[in-house]
Design a protein around this motif. Structure first.
Motif, mmCIF file in Angstrom:
data_model
loop_
_atom_site.group_PDB
_atom_site.id
_atom_site.type_symbol
_atom_site.label_atom_id
_atom_site.label_comp_id
_atom_site.label_asym_id
_atom_site.label_seq_id
_atom_site.Cartn_x
_atom_site.Cartn_y
_atom_site.Cartn_z
ATOM 1 N N THR A 263 -5.487 1.706 10.331
ATOM 2 C CA THR A 263 -5.393 1.029 9.034
ATOM 3 C C THR A 263 -6.715 1.023 8.276
ATOM 4 O O THR A 263 -6.733 0.731 7.081
ATOM 5 N N PHE A 264 -7.816 1.314 8.959
ATOM 6 C CA PHE A 264 -9.168 1.266 8.403
ATOM 7 C C PHE A 264 -9.608 -0.149 8.034
ATOM 8 O O PHE A 264 -10.659 -0.330 7.411
ATOM 9 N N GLN A 265 -8.812 -1.153 8.376
ATOM 10 C CA GLN A 265 -9.237 -2.519 8.096
ATOM 11 C C GLN A 265 -10.450 -2.877 8.951
ATOM 12 O O GLN A 265 -10.501 -2.569 10.140
ATOM 13 N N TYR A 316 -18.116 -17.736 4.282
ATOM 14 C CA TYR A 316 -17.004 -16.809 4.073
ATOM 15 C C TYR A 316 -17.247 -15.993 2.812
ATOM 16 O O TYR A 316 -17.975 -16.415 1.905
ATOM 17 N N GLY A 317 -16.613 -14.822 2.751
ATOM 18 C CA GLY A 317 -16.755 -14.016 1.553
ATOM 19 C C GLY A 317 -15.924 -12.753 1.590
ATOM 20 O O GLY A 317 -15.269 -12.427 2.583
ATOM 21 N N ASP A 318 -15.959 -12.040 0.468
ATOM 22 C CA ASP A 318 -15.206 -10.799 0.296
ATOM 23 C C ASP A 318 -15.814 -9.657 1.087
ATOM 24 O O ASP A 318 -17.037 -9.565 1.245
ATOM 25 N N MET A 319 -14.946 -8.764 1.500
ATOM 26 C CA MET A 319 -15.353 -7.405 1.844
ATOM 27 C C MET A 319 -14.339 -6.478 1.198
ATOM 28 O O MET A 319 -13.182 -6.422 1.610
ATOM 29 N N GLN A 320 -14.761 -5.797 0.142
ATOM 30 C CA GLN A 320 -13.916 -4.820 -0.526
ATOM 31 C C GLN A 320 -14.390 -3.452 -0.052
ATOM 32 O O GLN A 320 -15.424 -2.948 -0.476
ATOM 33 N N ASP A 321 -13.622 -2.869 0.877
ATOM 34 C CA ASP A 321 -14.031 -1.705 1.643
ATOM 35 C C ASP A 321 -13.247 -0.495 1.145
ATOM 36 O O ASP A 321 -12.023 -0.429 1.295
ATOM 37 N N VAL A 322 -13.948 0.466 0.530
ATOM 38 C CA VAL A 322 -13.305 1.589 -0.158
ATOM 39 C C VAL A 322 -13.524 2.882 0.616
ATOM 40 O O VAL A 322 -14.641 3.186 1.041
#
Length: 339
Positions: A263-265, A316-322
């Motif tokens: 899934t690459f998550q 806590y925070g975002d990880m927007q992984d492209v």
């Protein structure tokens, strides 16, 4: 590498933002040709004790007179975007929805943002009564605007409070998050022969927030092979730290990351960050929630809520992984080869 994305090489110092930077940049955009000219507005929020994460997005193509936008909210780890508790984006809207600039807009799906005070306070609303979904949130600044030196992208630490209704269940939102805005740049949808890029934020309170945009690099994970090797000193695209009342640039960064092979998550990530005053810290992150979202079809992103630990302090925070096709194919094709 060619055709690098719009967000690379953004670590060019910080300059003073203006209240009008929270409005559409019509004059700047008017001088730029190209269908992929972009202006965006992003807000996020979370309920970390319940592993809930939310993203809202406005994406304007001014040269095409088209707007894309909406929101997603999900609890835990989702295999596909359609499994999210709330997922409602409209891809092609006429930009007459922005006739009042972005002072107070509402998209075709009902999502809207009202600027209560530029650079400081914003009201986000949405309701889908049929599915029992709604948000009513106020996002209020706790840091100055971090406007990068090119004058076309900023980020800002926010405190978000209000209510979230998710499939009929009401949740109280009381969190920190980092918002961002971009304008005046082309956003090419071409295939990118690149390693993954991660936009990562960590919020620990009003006194400590960080943001880091960092490519995978040599040594960051075993999936990185010769065609995608970036030296560590070339991998940082931008970043800053707000600590004890001071906003400072991140000047060096190293990333160690483990992703799911299918899934690459992201599962775990460790950041080694150096600040312009010479201080350093290590942020160790684990996955709390994640949901895939392909903003356009020639890319894939996992939008995740990361639980960070910095010297025993939890945030806590975002990880927007492209990721792009070349890298994903290289990983997937090896997974299919028999041992």
């Amino acid at each position: 590498m060619t055709d690098q994305p719009f967000y690379l090489a953004n670590n060019t110092g910080l300059i003073q933002a203006r209240p009008e930077d929270d409005l559409l940049h019509r004059e700047v955009n008017a001088g730029i040709e190209g269908d992929t000219l972009t202006e965006t507005q992003y807000f996020g929020f979370n309920v970390p004790e319940k592993n809930i994460h939310g993203l809202t997005y406005l994406w304007h193509h001014p040269n095409l007179n088209v707007v894309t936008g909406g929101l997603m909210v999900f609890q835990g780890v989702k295999p596909i975007s359609m499994a999210a508790e709330l997922f409602d984006f409209r891809i092609y809207m006429n930009d007459t929805v922005l006739d009042n600039d972005i002072h107070d807009y509402r998209l075709d799906n009902g999502f809207g943002v009202k600027i209560l005070e530029p650079n400081k306070r914003f009201h986000l609303t949405y309701e889908d009564a049929a599915r029992g979904n709604a948000i009513d949130l106020v996002s209020e600044a706790v840091t100055p605007v971090a406007l990068f030196g090119d004058g076309k992208h900023f980020e800002q630490g926010m405190k978000v409070r209000g209510t979230l209704k998710l499939r009929g269940e009401e949740h109280q939102v009381d969190c920190f998050n980092v918002r961002d805005r971009s304008w005046g740049k082309l956003r090419p949808e071409a295939l990118m022969p690149m390693p993954p890029v991660s936009w990562m934020t960590g919020s620990f309170g009003e006194d400590f927030i960080f943001n880091c945009n960092l490519m995978d690099h040599v040594g960051s994970n075993p999936q990185i092979t010769a065609p995608f090797e970036i030296p560590q000193d070339k991998a940082l695209n931008g970043g800053w730290v707000w600590r004890n009342g001071k906003l400072s640039l991140i000047t060096a960064a190293r990333k160690e990351i483990r992703r799911d092979d299918r899934t690459f998550q992201p599962q775990e990530v460790t950041l080694h960050l150096t600040v312009e005053d010479g201080s350093t810290f290590v942020a160790r992150g684990t996955l709390a929630a994640s949901c895939p979202y392909a903003t356009w079809t020639n890319m894939h992103a996992n939008i995740s809520l990361i639980r960070w630990d910095v010297e025993g302090r939890i945030g806590y925070g975002d990880m927007q992984d492209v990721i792009w096709n070349d890298f994903a194919y290289s990983v997937a094709s090896k997974a299919l080869v028999p041992a």
